[in-house]
Design a protein around this motif. Structure first.
Motif, PDB file in Angstrom:
ATOM      1  N   THR A 323      -2.071  -6.827   9.262  1.00 15.42           N
ATOM      2  CA  THR A 323      -2.667  -6.800   7.924  1.00 15.42           C
ATOM      3  C   THR A 323      -4.175  -6.708   7.993  1.00 15.42           C
ATOM      4  OG1 THR A 323      -0.808  -8.087   7.059  1.00 15.42           O
ATOM      5  CG2 THR A 323      -2.829  -8.049   5.747  1.00 15.42           C
ATOM      6  N   GLU A 324      -4.793  -7.469   8.872  1.00 12.10           N
ATOM      7  CA  GLU A 324      -6.245  -7.456   8.972  1.00 12.10           C
ATOM      8  C   GLU A 324      -6.779  -6.149   9.561  1.00 12.10           C
ATOM      9  OE1 GLU A 324      -7.281 -11.021  11.076  1.00 12.10           O
ATOM     10  OE2 GLU A 324      -7.094 -12.265   9.259  1.00 12.10           O
ATOM     11  N   LEU A 325      -5.910  -5.412  10.262  1.00  7.73           N
ATOM     12  CA  LEU A 325      -6.291  -4.099  10.789  1.00  7.73           C
ATOM     13  C   LEU A 325      -5.794  -2.956   9.913  1.00  7.73           C
ATOM     14  CD1 LEU A 325      -5.600  -4.606  14.620  1.00  7.73           C
ATOM     15  CD2 LEU A 325      -7.831  -4.438  13.499  1.00  7.73           C
ATOM     16  N   SER A 326      -5.291  -3.279   8.729  1.00  7.73           N
ATOM     17  CA  SER A 326      -4.673  -2.230   7.916  1.00  7.73           C
ATOM     18  C   SER A 326      -5.684  -1.239   7.352  1.00  7.73           C
ATOM     19  CB  SER A 326      -3.833  -2.837   6.783  1.00  7.73           C
ATOM     20  OG  SER A 326      -4.610  -3.645   5.926  1.00  7.73           O
ATOM     21  N   TYR A 327      -6.987  -1.516   7.490  1.00  5.24           N
ATOM     22  CA  TYR A 327      -7.957  -0.471   7.159  1.00  5.24           C
ATOM     23  C   TYR A 327      -7.751   0.735   8.073  1.00  5.24           C
ATOM     24  CZ  TYR A 327     -10.679  -2.051  11.225  1.00  5.24           C
ATOM     25  OH  TYR A 327     -11.070  -2.382  12.501  1.00  5.24           O
ATOM     26  N   MET A 328      -7.245   0.508   9.285  1.00  6.48           N
ATOM     27  CA  MET A 328      -6.919   1.611  10.192  1.00  6.48           C
ATOM     28  C   MET A 328      -5.716   2.388   9.674  1.00  6.48           C
ATOM     29  SD  MET A 328      -7.390  -0.309  13.887  1.00  6.48           S
ATOM     30  CE  MET A 328      -6.829   1.130  14.811  1.00  6.48           C
ATOM     31  N   TRP A 329      -4.796   1.704   8.988  1.00  8.49           N
ATOM     32  CA  TRP A 329      -3.650   2.356   8.368  1.00  8.49           C
ATOM     33  C   TRP A 329      -4.145   3.348   7.308  1.00  8.49           C
ATOM     34  CZ3 TRP A 329       0.943   3.561   9.528  1.00  8.49           C
ATOM     35  CH2 TRP A 329       1.971   3.719   8.595  1.00  8.49           C
ATOM     36  N   GLY A 330      -5.222   2.984   6.640  1.00  8.48           N
ATOM     37  CA  GLY A 330      -5.830   3.909   5.694  1.00  8.48           C
ATOM     38  C   GLY A 330      -6.559   5.042   6.392  1.00  8.48           C
ATOM     39  N   MET A 331      -7.332   4.712   7.406  1.00  7.58           N
ATOM     40  CA  MET A 331      -8.146   5.716   8.091  1.00  7.58           C
ATOM     41  C   MET A 331      -7.313   6.752   8.831  1.00  7.58           C
ATOM     42  SD  MET A 331     -11.125   3.232   9.640  1.00  7.58           S
ATOM     43  CE  MET A 331     -11.820   4.535  10.681  1.00  7.58           C
ATOM     44  N   PHE A 332      -6.236   6.316   9.466  1.00  8.28           N
ATOM     45  CA  PHE A 332      -5.464   7.215  10.319  1.00  8.28           C
ATOM     46  C   PHE A 332      -4.109   7.607   9.731  1.00  8.28           C
ATOM     47  CE2 PHE A 332      -8.187   4.715  13.235  1.00  8.28           C
ATOM     48  CZ  PHE A 332      -8.972   5.762  13.690  1.00  8.28           C
ATOM     49  N   GLY A 333      -3.641   6.859   8.716  1.00  7.24           N
ATOM     50  CA  GLY A 333      -2.373   7.192   8.087  1.00  7.24           C
ATOM     51  C   GLY A 333      -2.523   7.712   6.672  1.00  7.24           C
ATOM     52  N   GLY A 334      -3.727   7.531   6.100  1.00 12.93           N
ATOM     53  CA  GLY A 334      -3.974   8.030   4.757  1.00 12.93           C
ATOM     54  C   GLY A 334      -3.401   7.184   3.645  1.00 12.93           C
ATOM     55  N   HIS A 335      -2.919   5.971   3.950  1.00 13.71           N
ATOM     56  CA  HIS A 335      -2.343   5.088   2.941  1.00 13.71           C
ATOM     57  C   HIS A 335      -3.414   4.139   2.386  1.00 13.71           C
ATOM     58  CE1 HIS A 335       1.858   6.163   3.884  1.00 13.71           C
ATOM     59  NE2 HIS A 335       1.431   6.258   5.133  1.00 13.71           N
ATOM     60  N   SER A 336      -3.184   3.676   1.176  1.00 15.13           N
ATOM     61  CA  SER A 336      -4.108   2.729   0.569  1.00 15.13           C
ATOM     62  C   SER A 336      -3.697   1.312   0.957  1.00 15.13           C
ATOM     63  CB  SER A 336      -4.082   2.868  -0.962  1.00 15.13           C
ATOM     64  OG  SER A 336      -5.002   1.975  -1.549  1.00 15.13           O
ATOM     65  N   PRO A 337      -4.494   0.607   1.762  1.00 16.20           N
ATOM     66  CA  PRO A 337      -4.108  -0.744   2.172  1.00 16.20           C
ATOM     67  C   PRO A 337      -3.930  -1.665   0.968  1.00 16.20           C
ATOM     68  CG  PRO A 337      -5.923   0.070   3.517  1.00 16.20           C
ATOM     69  CD  PRO A 337      -5.761   1.036   2.378  1.00 16.20           C
ATOM     70  N   ALA A 338      -2.872  -2.467   0.995  1.00 14.29           N
ATOM     71  CA  ALA A 338      -2.618  -3.404  -0.100  1.00 14.29           C
ATOM     72  C   ALA A 338      -3.497  -4.645   0.007  1.00 14.29           C
ATOM     73  CB  ALA A 338      -1.149  -3.806  -0.111  1.00 14.29           C
ATOM     74  N   TYR A 339      -3.962  -4.943   1.212  1.00 19.28           N
ATOM     75  CA  TYR A 339      -4.793  -6.122   1.457  1.00 19.28           C
ATOM     76  C   TYR A 339      -6.216  -5.809   1.010  1.00 19.28           C
ATOM     77  CZ  TYR A 339      -6.678 -10.099   4.174  1.00 19.28           C
ATOM     78  OH  TYR A 339      -7.290 -11.269   4.583  1.00 19.28           O
ATOM     79  N   ASN A 340      -6.731  -6.566   0.060  1.00 18.18           N
ATOM     80  CA  ASN A 340      -8.013  -6.251  -0.552  1.00 18.18           C
ATOM     81  C   ASN A 340      -9.141  -6.145   0.470  1.00 18.18           C
ATOM     82  OD1 ASN A 340      -6.649  -6.408  -2.980  1.00 18.18           O
ATOM     83  ND2 ASN A 340      -7.310  -8.497  -3.413  1.00 18.18           N
ATOM     84  N   GLU A 341      -9.155  -7.067   1.412  1.00 16.95           N
ATOM     85  CA  GLU A 341     -10.232  -7.080   2.395  1.00 16.95           C
ATOM     86  C   GLU A 341     -10.232  -5.805   3.234  1.00 16.95           C
ATOM     87  OE1 GLU A 341     -11.399  -9.813   6.242  1.00 16.95           O
ATOM     88  OE2 GLU A 341     -10.767 -10.841   4.394  1.00 16.95           O
ATOM     89  N   SER A 342      -9.053  -5.339   3.614  1.00 18.91           N
ATOM     90  CA  SER A 342      -8.962  -4.108   4.400  1.00 18.91           C
ATOM     91  C   SER A 342      -9.306  -2.885   3.563  1.00 18.91           C
ATOM     92  CB  SER A 342      -7.561  -3.951   4.987  1.00 18.91           C
ATOM     93  OG  SER A 342      -7.326  -4.895   6.003  1.00 18.91           O
ATOM     94  N   ARG A 343      -8.834  -2.867   2.321  1.00 25.94           N
ATOM     95  CA  ARG A 343      -9.096  -1.715   1.459  1.00 25.94           C
ATOM     96  C   ARG A 343     -10.586  -1.575   1.155  1.00 25.94           C
ATOM     97  NH1 ARG A 343      -6.085  -3.241  -2.037  1.00 25.94           N
ATOM     98  NH2 ARG A 343      -7.434  -3.873  -3.749  1.00 25.94           N
ATOM     99  N   ASN A 344     -11.305  -2.676   1.160  1.00 24.43           N
ATOM    100  CA  ASN A 344     -12.745  -2.647   0.870  1.00 24.43           C
ATOM    101  C   ASN A 344     -13.607  -2.715   2.114  1.00 24.43           C
ATOM    102  OD1 ASN A 344     -12.331  -2.609  -1.974  1.00 24.43           O
ATOM    103  ND2 ASN A 344     -11.895  -4.800  -1.934  1.00 24.43           N
ATOM    104  N   SER A 345     -13.007  -2.500   3.279  1.00 31.70           N
ATOM    105  CA  SER A 345     -13.768  -2.592   4.527  1.00 31.70           C
ATOM    106  C   SER A 345     -14.737  -1.427   4.655  1.00 31.70           C
ATOM    107  CB  SER A 345     -12.824  -2.597   5.728  1.00 31.70           C
ATOM    108  OG  SER A 345     -12.225  -1.319   5.890  1.00 31.70           O
ATOM    109  N   PRO A 346     -15.923  -1.647   5.220  1.00 32.86           N
ATOM    110  CA  PRO A 346     -16.886  -0.551   5.416  1.00 32.86           C
ATOM    111  C   PRO A 346     -16.315   0.585   6.252  1.00 32.86           C
ATOM    112  CG  PRO A 346     -17.932  -2.683   5.773  1.00 32.86           C
ATOM    113  CD  PRO A 346     -16.465  -2.945   5.646  1.00 32.86           C
TER     114      PRO A 346
END
Length: 418
Positions: A323-346
């Motif tokens: 979950t804490e690395l799910s910003y990578m799920w957005g970066m490399f998978g193109g999905h919108s992370p559900a975890y607010n902290e990851s979705r708003n990561s720099p």
């Protein structure tokens, strides 16, 4: 002598490596991801394995068609993975095979991980709560948006910075694209039956329709709204010639032959690899209100053969790290992370995928576009019954009226069976 010293030193290193590895707990993590999604999750798991001193994760993924049946069988056989993935709409049929995270053999794992409802997209979080038991940690939200070819727009005399937002604008754009010699619109990704069904869902939901009554006692889509939605989808190929039945919108768009494609956020890397000058916009509001098809992946702990609290705690720790690395799920998978902290990561907000596509998907999620498919224990059977008839209408072998009547009859039969 020098060789013996070198040999002894080598054996010592090997021994220390084995001892170090032995201190790590091996956890199995099973998903249904494939293609770009699988590659993105591999990056996350590799990162965890590289940085972890206490666990080693074995990732098994890609069995889309049989995934849920296999997961249930693994639970029954007592050899379930420690962590798995469940779509939000599949919780009603899967929850009995899962560990309630707030009432596990190790106690409240949500509290131990430091997760609360406010840390995630609220709707996605709530989709895994039943009778006070919470079964999943949301990984993402994913949905369809409108992809369009900017070069084709310019050639057709359309503004590439002002894509269609409603029915009139979409129909005007489609006609101009046709006149320019291209396929105008594909409403259903690669055009397989379940994607055509999703396109019909979108139009029906925009009309305010519901597929089933509140208690899932009967189908409620064979009505004026259902017919209007299906006729719009069918007319796009049978009357308006925006495309042709049986075509693959993914391939058409990647080949530079298609002006407008309805597709999911996972299409990002395919569009990039095809080197298309594309834009991404919200799904047009063709009827009464905004809506798009969507779903979410959730991290779960299948029921284990042991009640050892340590296993559940380690499984939850793996979920926390993913979950804490799910910003990578957005970066490399193109999905919108559900975890607010990851979705708003720099890292994510400064990435090309956010700038070019993912910001649109996240905005749709925040604005309430997302609509889930059926969430009933027999959801798979119900959707199979719907999709085959929607496809027949699209292909012209059934009228829309006949398709809805047959789908209604089959769904009601499924719901009436014990």
């Amino acid at each position: 002598m020098r060789f013996k010293k070198f040999l002894l030193f080598g054996l010592l290193i090997v021994g220390l490596t084995i001892a170090f590895a032995a201190e790590k707990t091996t956890l199995y993590y099973t998903t249904l991801f494939h293609s770009g999604d699988a590659q993105a999750m591999e990056k996350i798991v590799q990162r965890i394995n590289q940085e972890s001193e206490d666990m080693y994760v074995i990732l098994v993924q890609g069995a889309w068609e049989n995934y849920y049946a296999q997961l249930i069988n693994q639970v029954v056989a007592g050899n379930a993975p420690q962590v798995g993935i469940v779509h939000s709409n599949m919780f009603p049929s899967m929850k009995d095979a899962l560990t309630p995270l707030n009432a596990s053999p190790a106690g409240d794992l949500l509290a131990k991980a430091g997760f609360s409802r406010e840390d995630f997209y609220i709707d996605v979080w709530d989709s895994s709560t039943f009778d006070g038991q919470h079964y999943g940690i949301p990984l993402d939200t994913h949905m369809w948006a409108m992809w369009y070819n900017k070069d084709i727009f310019e050639e057709a005399g359309l503004d590439p910075d002002d894509p269609p937002t409603n029915a009139a604008e979409l129909e005007y754009a489609a006609q101009k694209i046709k006149e320019a010699g291209y396929y105008a619109v594909h409403f259903a990704e690669d055009g397989v039956a379940r994607k055509l069904m999703r396109a019909w869902y979108i139009f029906y939901w925009q009309l305010g329709g519901e597929l089933f009554d509140g208690n899932y006692t009967k189908a409620t889509f064979n009505n004026e709204k259902g017919l209007q939605a299906l006729e719009y989808l069918v007319n796009s190929v049978q009357e308006w010639n925006w495309n042709i039945p049986g075509s693959d919108g993914f391939k058409q768009f990647a080949a530079g032959e298609l002006g407008i494609l309805f597709a999911g956020n996972w299409y990002y890397y395919s569009a990039e690899n095809a080197q298309i000058n594309y834009g991404v916009a919200k799904i047009p509001t063709i009827f009464n209100s905004p809506a798009t098809w969507g779903n979410s992946h959730n991290l779960v702990i299948p029921k284990q053969a042991t009640s050892n609290p340590q296993i559940y705690e380690q499984s939850m720790e793996l979920i926390r790290r993913i979950t804490e690395l799910s910003y990578m799920w957005g970066m490399f998978g193109g999905h919108s992370p559900a975890y607010n902290e990851s979705r708003n990561s720099p890292e994510l907000l400064n990435s090309p995928v956010w700038r070019k596509s993912l910001n649109v998907f996240s905005l749709m999620a925040e604005e309430g576009y997302l609509h889930y498919p059926p969430n009933h224990p027999k959801a798979a059977e119900l959707e199979n019954a719907i999709q085959v008839h929607v496809q027949q209408a699209y292909n012209g072998t059934l009228t829309p009226e006949e398709a809805l009547a047959k789908a209604e009859e089959e769904c009601n039969r499924i719901l009436s069976e014990e």
